[in-house]
Write an enzyme that holds these catalytic residues in place. Structure first.
Site, PDB file in Angstrom:
ATOM      1  N   GLY A 100      53.708  39.877  25.004  1.00 34.24           N
ATOM      2  CA  GLY A 100      54.627  40.321  25.575  1.00 34.24           C
ATOM      3  C   GLY A 100      54.515  42.362  24.977  1.00 34.24           C
TER       4      GLY A 100
ATOM      5  CG  LEU B 286      54.644  41.803  29.693  1.00 30.64           C
ATOM      6  CD1 LEU B 286      55.108  40.711  30.992  1.00 30.64           C
ATOM      7  CD2 LEU B 286      53.509  41.446  28.666  1.00 30.64           C
ATOM      8  CG  HIS B 287      51.190  48.046  28.703  1.00 25.37           C
ATOM      9  ND1 HIS B 287      49.915  47.465  29.131  1.00 25.37           N
ATOM     10  CD2 HIS B 287      50.914  46.874  27.537  1.00 25.37           C
ATOM     11  CE1 HIS B 287      48.755  46.844  28.255  1.00 25.37           C
ATOM     12  NE2 HIS B 287      49.724  46.821  27.211  1.00 25.37           N
TER      13      HIS B 287
ATOM     14  N   GLY C 256      48.868  48.264  32.068  1.00 23.34           N
ATOM     15  CA  GLY C 256      47.175  46.934  31.690  1.00 23.34           C
ATOM     16  C   GLY C 256      47.848  45.983  31.787  1.00 23.34           C
ATOM     17  CG  HIS C 257      50.092  43.638  29.401  1.00 21.97           C
ATOM     18  ND1 HIS C 257      50.737  44.042  28.611  1.00 21.97           N
ATOM     19  CD2 HIS C 257      49.337  42.412  28.556  1.00 21.97           C
ATOM     20  CE1 HIS C 257      50.647  44.143  27.070  1.00 21.97           C
ATOM     21  NE2 HIS C 257      49.956  42.832  27.019  1.00 21.97           N
TER      22      HIS C 257
ATOM     23  N   GLY D 186      41.100  42.856  28.559  1.00 23.40           N
ATOM     24  CA  GLY D 186      41.377  43.696  29.125  1.00 23.40           C
ATOM     25  C   GLY D 186      40.430  43.898  27.913  1.00 23.40           C
TER      26      GLY D 186
ATOM     27  CG  ASP E  30      43.011  44.518  22.785  1.00 24.04           C
ATOM     28  OD1 ASP E  30      43.121  45.956  22.303  1.00 24.04           O
ATOM     29  OD2 ASP E  30      42.965  44.086  23.644  1.00 24.04           O
TER      30      ASP E  30
ATOM     31  CD  GLN F 211      42.645  40.161  21.822  1.00 24.79           C
ATOM     32  OE1 GLN F 211      42.625  40.501  20.953  1.00 24.79           O
ATOM     33  NE2 GLN F 211      42.733  40.503  22.804  1.00 24.79           N
TER      34      GLN F 211
ATOM     35  NE  ARG G  78      49.591  47.619  16.684  1.00 27.31           N
ATOM     36  CZ  ARG G  78      49.003  46.588  16.729  1.00 27.31           C
ATOM     37  NH1 ARG G  78      48.502  46.300  17.286  1.00 27.31           N
ATOM     38  NH2 ARG G  78      49.302  45.812  16.115  1.00 27.31           N
TER      39      ARG G  78
HETATM   40  O1  PAF Z   1      45.616  40.765  22.861  1.00 30.10           O
HETATM   41  C1  PAF Z   1      46.654  40.313  22.694  1.00 30.10           C
HETATM   42  O2  PAF Z   1      47.593  40.516  22.948  1.00 30.10           O
HETATM   43  C2  PAF Z   1      46.217  39.711  21.769  1.00 30.10           C
HETATM   44  O3  PAF Z   1      45.848  39.907  20.675  1.00 30.10           O
HETATM   45  C3  PAF Z   1      46.137  37.970  22.177  1.00 30.10           C
HETATM   46  C4  PAF Z   1      45.220  37.566  22.932  1.00 30.10           C
HETATM   47  C5  PAF Z   1      47.557  37.785  23.089  1.00 30.10           C
HETATM   48  C6  PAF Z   1      46.118  37.272  21.238  1.00 30.10           C
HETATM   49  O4  PAF Z   1      47.304  36.459  20.722  1.00 30.10           O
END
Ligand code: PAF
Length: 271
Positions: A27, A29-30, A32-33, A143, A146, A149, A183
């Protein structure tokens, strides 16, 4: 737009849909999302966005509590983008089933954020693995802000032979260079300006760093960034973005990876 709060309803709803593009989010959301969602729309199938602030990936309780949340605004954005499905599980819904495959944590999970955020990637993979089992998407869009990740999720998917393709999407930035991040909402105006100085500094210094890769030391950079007003730096490290080795050759493609604090807010980026 269908808002679904339980995994059973979700599975009923998407049972026969084979072309789902999935965007996991926490959530807040910005842009990037939004760029991930727009990309997913171009893939033609159905778009499914999840929103769940996953407590298991926070190594600090305060960080979890302070993580920006704004579901009402998120739903307005998602509706405007004409997203097909929104999955909003609660903790019990997403964690109360047995998973048949264990998570795979590649050794790169021990570097960068893996050192400074113990258990973080285990928490991320745990939840993403669950989402993938429930949703069985054709694509997952992530994205590269990260980077680590996305890399670790890709490794897990390949190792566990999960039939989902990862689509990496470029980092979207504010005009002042700062990468969009949920953030950022916790930053004061002044901290936002400091973040911009950090990014511009790294961009401007990349050429110099490239000239003398083998002697790269982050000491001077750290000092300069602290002078800008950075509170603490978890790491500044260089990796070749394909081999994940330290770059040695001037012609290599490498990224500068950084995690830093502005007061209590921790930001990450790669340039
Ligand atoms: O990048 C994120 O927002 C989180 O790490 C994700 C991939 C939704 C997993 O909780």
């Amino acid at each position: 737009m269908k808002i679904i709060k339980s995994k059973h309803k979700l599975q009923n709803e998407i049972l026969n849909i084979k072309n789902i593009s999935f965007i996991p989010t926490m959530g807040g959301l910005h842009k990037g999302h939004i760029s991930l969602i727009k990309k997913s729309k171009n893939l033609k199938g159905k778009t499914l966005v999840s929103i769940f602030v996953n407590p298991k990936q926070f190594n600090n309780k305060n960080d979890f509590l302070k993580y920006p949340r704004n579901l009402k605004k998120d739903l307005i954005i998602l509706k405007r983008l004409n997203v097909d499905y929104i999955y909003l599980p609660n903790f019990k819904d997403i964690y109360s089933f047995r998973v048949k495959n264990k998570i795979f944590l590649d050794k790169f999970s021990k570097k960068l954020c893996g050192k400074s955020r113990k258990g973080h990637f285990k928490g991320v993979l745990n939840i993403v693995n669950r989402f993938l089992l429930l949703i069985k998407p054709k694509y997952i869009l992530l994205g590269v802000k990260d980077f680590q990740q996305s890399y670790l999720i890709t490794k897990h998917i390949l190792k566990r032979k999960i039939n989902t393709k990862v689509i990496n999407c470029k980092t979207i930035r504010e005009k002042n260079g700062v990468a969009y991040s949920t953030r950022n909402k916790n930053l004061t105006n002044n901290q936002f300006k400091v973040a911009s100085k950090v990014i511009k500094y790294l961009r401007n210094n990349k050429k110099l760093i490239r000239k003398d890769l083998t002697n790269f030391k982050s000491t001077r950079i750290k000092k300069d960034l602290k002078n800008f007003g950075v509170t603490k730096i978890d790491y500044i490290e260089l990796y070749n973005s394909k081999s994940l080795k330290r770059p040695k050759n001037k012609k290599e493609n490498f990224r500068i990876f950084i995690a830093f604090y502005l007061n209590k807010t921790r930001l990450i980026d790669n340039i």
